[in-house]
Design a protein around this motif. Structure first.
Motif, PDB file in Angstrom:
ATOM      1  N   ILE A  75       0.870  -1.171   0.000  1.00  0.00           N
ATOM      2  CA  ILE A  75       0.000   0.000   0.000  1.00  0.00           C
ATOM      3  C   ILE A  75       0.904   1.217   0.000  1.00  0.00           C
ATOM      4  O   ILE A  75       1.812   1.325   0.837  1.00  0.00           O
ATOM      5  CB  ILE A  75      -0.940   0.019   1.227  1.00  0.00           C
ATOM      6  N   SER A  76       0.648   2.111  -0.953  1.00  0.00           N
ATOM      7  CA  SER A  76       1.515   3.276  -1.140  1.00  0.00           C
ATOM      8  C   SER A  76       2.976   2.871  -1.296  1.00  0.00           C
ATOM      9  O   SER A  76       3.888   3.526  -0.790  1.00  0.00           O
ATOM     10  CB  SER A  76       1.359   4.253   0.030  1.00  0.00           C
ATOM     11  N   GLY A  77       3.190   1.735  -1.933  1.00  0.00           N
ATOM     12  CA  GLY A  77       4.540   1.266  -2.208  1.00  0.00           C
ATOM     13  C   GLY A  77       5.208   0.529  -1.069  1.00  0.00           C
ATOM     14  O   GLY A  77       6.307   0.009  -1.237  1.00  0.00           O
ATOM     15  N   LYS A  78       4.557   0.429   0.101  1.00  0.00           N
ATOM     16  CA  LYS A  78       5.173  -0.235   1.253  1.00  0.00           C
ATOM     17  C   LYS A  78       4.505  -1.581   1.501  1.00  0.00           C
ATOM     18  O   LYS A  78       3.288  -1.696   1.509  1.00  0.00           O
ATOM     19  CB  LYS A  78       5.067   0.640   2.506  1.00  0.00           C
ATOM     20  N   ARG A  79       5.338  -2.603   1.729  1.00  0.00           N
ATOM     21  CA  ARG A  79       4.822  -3.936   2.039  1.00  0.00           C
ATOM     22  C   ARG A  79       4.127  -3.899   3.394  1.00  0.00           C
ATOM     23  O   ARG A  79       4.677  -3.383   4.377  1.00  0.00           O
ATOM     24  CB  ARG A  79       5.976  -4.935   2.058  1.00  0.00           C
ATOM     25  N   ILE A  80       2.918  -4.476   3.478  1.00  0.00           N
ATOM     26  CA  ILE A  80       2.126  -4.317   4.705  1.00  0.00           C
ATOM     27  C   ILE A  80       2.516  -5.305   5.803  1.00  0.00           C
ATOM     28  O   ILE A  80       2.200  -5.079   6.974  1.00  0.00           O
ATOM     29  CB  ILE A  80       0.618  -4.432   4.419  1.00  0.00           C
ATOM     30  N   ASP A  81       3.152  -6.431   5.447  1.00  0.00           N
ATOM     31  CA  ASP A  81       3.630  -7.390   6.458  1.00  0.00           C
ATOM     32  C   ASP A  81       2.514  -7.756   7.429  1.00  0.00           C
ATOM     33  O   ASP A  81       2.642  -7.606   8.647  1.00  0.00           O
ATOM     34  CB  ASP A  81       4.832  -6.794   7.206  1.00  0.00           C
TER      35      ASP A  81
END
Length: 560
Positions: free
Chosen positions: A526-532
Motif C-alpha cells: 500500500i503506497s509502495g510499502k509492504r504491509i507485512d
C-alpha cells in the motif's frame, strides 16, 4: 418491427461470425444501444445489471477498432474483482477468435507478477485488471497507458463501494485526456455521476431493464458445505439425484479442468468447457452432451452463454456466483420451454450473506437441502445394480453366458448365487461397492493461530491483524480495504473495524479467513510499502515485577 441483427449494428463479418459460432442470435437492449455509439467514437454511460450482455456491448466495438499491428496497450478494462476480470478476459478472448494477433491479458491480485510482467513485455492490446494490481504495474513502470485509446470502467459502483475510488482516479490521471471511455454501473449514485462528468466527454446515456428472473419451472435448492467437502457432496448428489444432463458451474477456466478430471477419476462422464476451447472442440463437447454420450459439463459463466441443450435437467452452482444476476442466467440453462429443472447451490459458511441477495434477484425463496446420506447413496447403488441385472437379461449374449455359468457351477459344484456374486466382484474391479458409514462429527475446532501468535477474536467473529502502514504513509481506510480486497479476493463485508496508527494500522478480518488468503496478502503493498500482515496480539504486556507506571513504595527513613 424486426429485431436488429449484430450485422445491423455495424460490426464487421469476422466478429458477426464469431457471435454466430457462440450461439448469439440477436443483440440485447444494451448491446443494441451501446455498440453503435461506441463504434461512432462516443463515450457511453450505461446503467446495466450484470447478465444484460454489457461485456459484449463494450468489447465488440473495441475489438473492431483495435490495430493488432501496434504492440502497445490500446484498451484497458477495470473490474472490481479478479473473478469478474477473468470472466471479462475470457469473453474478450472468445470474441476475438477470428481476429488474428489480438492479445488480451488479465492482471489481478493474488497471482504472481511473473506471468503478468512477461505478458506486458510481449505487448497486450487489451489489459483487463483490478484497480490495485493495475496501480502496482503503473508504479513499477511495467504498464504504459500513455497511448491508451479505450478505457472501460465495469461495475463502477462496486469498485467505489470496495474502496477503489482513489486508485481509479489515479489510473484515469495516467491516461491521455482524449480517449474513448465507457462506464457501466448497476446503480448511478452521486459519486458515479460526478466521475462521469469529470472524465467523460458528452457521453451517451443508456439504461436497460434488469435481467429477467429465473423460470418458475425450476426447483431451487441450496446446501451449506465447507469448501474442502464440495467434491464429496457433489458426487453424492450425482449418485442420488435422478436426471439426465447436468451443468456444474465454477468460477475459473482452471477449475473447470480440475473438477472435470476429478469427476472422471470417480467414474463420471464429465468434460470441461471454457474460453480456451476452440470452436470445433466446443461443438463436439456440446454434441456429446446433447446425444447422451456425456452427462456432466463443468463450465464457466462465459463458456455457457448461448448454451441450450434440452436434456439438461440439473444446474449445480459448485462455486456461488458473486453477482446474483449471474445465478439467474446459470439457472436459466435448465427448465427451458416449459420443462422442469433442478438448480442446486453450494454455499460455504462465509457465503451465507450472498444467499439472500440471490433470493431477492431470482424472485423466489431457495429451499435448503442436506447432503445425501450414506444410506441414500447405498440404496441407489443397490437399485442401480438390480436394474443393470434386469437390463442385461435382454442382451443378445445372455444365453451364451448363461450356458457358461451353468457349466461352471456344475463342474465345480458351486451354487449359482455364488457364481453371480463372483462375477459382480469381477465387474467392480476391486472398487468398494457401498460407502462406509459416516464417522460421527467431531466438535468444531478453533482455527489455530498462525506463526505462534495468539489470536484475539472479537464478539463479532473478527480477528485483529496488524499491517505495517499508517498515517505516516498517507493512507486511509479506503486504501486498506481496496488493496486487501484486491489481493485477497475479500469483500467489503469481510472487514471489521479499521484503526489507523502513525506507523501501523489494525484491521479486523473474519476469524475463519483461509490461510491461502493471508498468504496472498503477505506481499501486498500500500503506497509502495509492504504491509507485512500478521495477527495482532494487543498492546505489549508489562514485564514481570512492578507494572509500568505503578506508584513506587515510599522508602522508609532510617531513625537514629
Amino acid at each position: 418491427m424486426t429485431a436488429p441483427t449484430f450485422a445491423d449494428l455495424g460490426l464487421v463479418p469476422a466478429i458477426v461470425d464469431v457471435l454466430d459460432d457462440l450461439g448469439y442470435e440477436t443483440p440485447t437492449p444494451i448491446q443494441a444501444s451501446a455498440v453503435p455509439a461506441l463504434l461512432d467514437g462516443r463515450d457511453v454511460v450505461g446503467l446495466a445489471q450484470t447478465g444484460t450482455g454489457k461485456t459484449a456491448a463494450f468489447a465488440l466495438p473495441i475489438l473492431q477498432r483495435l490495430d493488432p499491428a501496434r504492440k502497445h496497450t490500446q484498451a484497458l478494462v477495470l473490474a472490481p474483482t479478479r473473478e469478474l476480470a477473468l470472466q471479462v478476459c475470457e469473453a474478450i478472448t472468445s470474441y476475438s477468435a477470428r481476429i488474428p494477433g489480438i492479445r488480451v491479458l488479465p492482471v489481478y491480485g493474488g497471482q504472481g507478477y511473473g506471468a503478468q510482467l512477461s505478458g506486458l513485455e510481449r505487448g497486450a492490446h487489451v489489459v483487463v485488471g483490478t484497480p490495485g494490481r493495475v496501480m502496482d504495474h503503473l508504479d513499477r513502470g511495467s504498464l504504459d497507458l500513455s497511448s491508451l485509446e479505450y478505457l472501460v470502467l465495469d461495475e463502477a459502483d462496486e469498485m467505489l463501494a470496495m474502496g477503489f475510488a482513489e486508485d481509479v482516479e489515479r489510473i484515469l490521471a495516467d491516461t491521455p485526456e482524449y480517449k474513448q471511455v465507457a462506464l457501466f454501473s448497476a446503480t448511478m449514485p452521486r459519486q458515479i455521476r460526478a466521475l462521469a462528468k469529470r472524465y467523460l466527454h458528452d457521453p451517451v446515456d443508456i439504461a436497460t431493464p434488469a435481467a429477467t428472473t429465473s423460470t418458475a419451472t425450476v426447483r431451487q435448492r441450496w446446501i451449506q458445505v465447507a469448501h474442502h467437502a464440495k467434491l464429496d457432496a457433489l458426487t453424492r448428489i450425482l449418485e442420488v439425484e435422478s436426471g439426465a444432463g447436468m451443468i456444474v458451474f465454477v468460477r475459473t477456466k482452471r477449475a473447470t479442468e480440475e473438477l472435470a478430471e476429478k469427476l472422471r477419476s470417480r467414474g463420471f462422464a464429465a468434460s470441461a468447457i471454457n474460453g480456451d476451447l476452440v470452436q470445433a472442440q466446443r461443438e463436439r463437447t456440446i454434441g456429446a452432451l446433447r446425444s447422451g454420450a456425456l452427462d456432466l459439463l463443468v463450465a464457466t459463466d462465459v463458456a455457457a452463454r448461448g448454451l441450450d441443450v434440452e436434456r439438461i435437467s440439473h444446474v449445480v452452482n459448485y462455486d456461488i456466483p458473486h453477482d446474483p444476476e449471474a445465478y439467474v442466467h446459470r439457472v436459466g440453462r435448465t427448465g427451458r420451454a416449459g420443462r422442469t429443472g433442478e438448480a442446486i447451490l453450494f454455499v460455504t459458511p462465509r457465503e451465507r450473506r450472498l444467499l439472500s441477495a440471490i433470493e431477492k434477484v431470482s424472485g423466489r425463496p431457495v429451499e435448503e437441502m442436506s447432503i445425501p446420506s450414506v444410506e441414500e447413496v447405498n440404496a441407489r447403488r443397490a437399485a442401480r445394480f438390480a436394474q443393470t441385472i434386469t437390463d442385461s437379461m435382454g442382451s443378445a449374449q445372455f444365453h451364451t453366458f448363461r450356458q457358461l455359468v451353468e457349466g461352471y457351477a456344475s463342474d465345480h459344484d458351486v451354487a449359482m448365487p455364488d457364481v453371480a456374486a463372483a462375477l459382480a466382484v469381477m465387474s467392480a474391479a476391486d472398487k468398494q461397492f457401498f460407502l462406509s458409514p459416516d464417522a460421527p462429527k467431531a466438535p468444531p475446532r478453533e482455527r489455530p493461530p498462525r506463526a505462534g501468535k495468539s489470536v484475539r477474536a472479537t464478539s463479532d467473529g473478527f480477528v485483529p491483524y496488524r499491517i505495517a502502514v499508517g498515517k505516516r504513509h498517507k493512507i486511509g481506510p479506503s486504501s486498506i480495504v481496496g488493496a486487501l480486497a484486491n489481493e485477497g479476493g475479500l469483500r467489503r463485508s469481510d472487514f471489521g473495524k479499521i484503526t489507523i496508527g502513525v506507523e501501523h494500522s489494525i484491521v479486523e478480518l473474519p476469524v475463519d479467513v483461509p490461510d491461502a488468503v493471508l498468504d496472498a496478502l503477505a506481499s501486498t503493498r500500500i503506497s509502495g510499502k509492504r504491509i507485512d500482515i500478521r495477527p495482532d496480539s494487543g498492546p505489549p504486556r508489562p514485564k514481570s515485577g512492578k507494572a509500568k507506571g505503578a506508584p513506587r513504595k515510599p522508602r522508609r527513613k532510617s531513625q537514629h
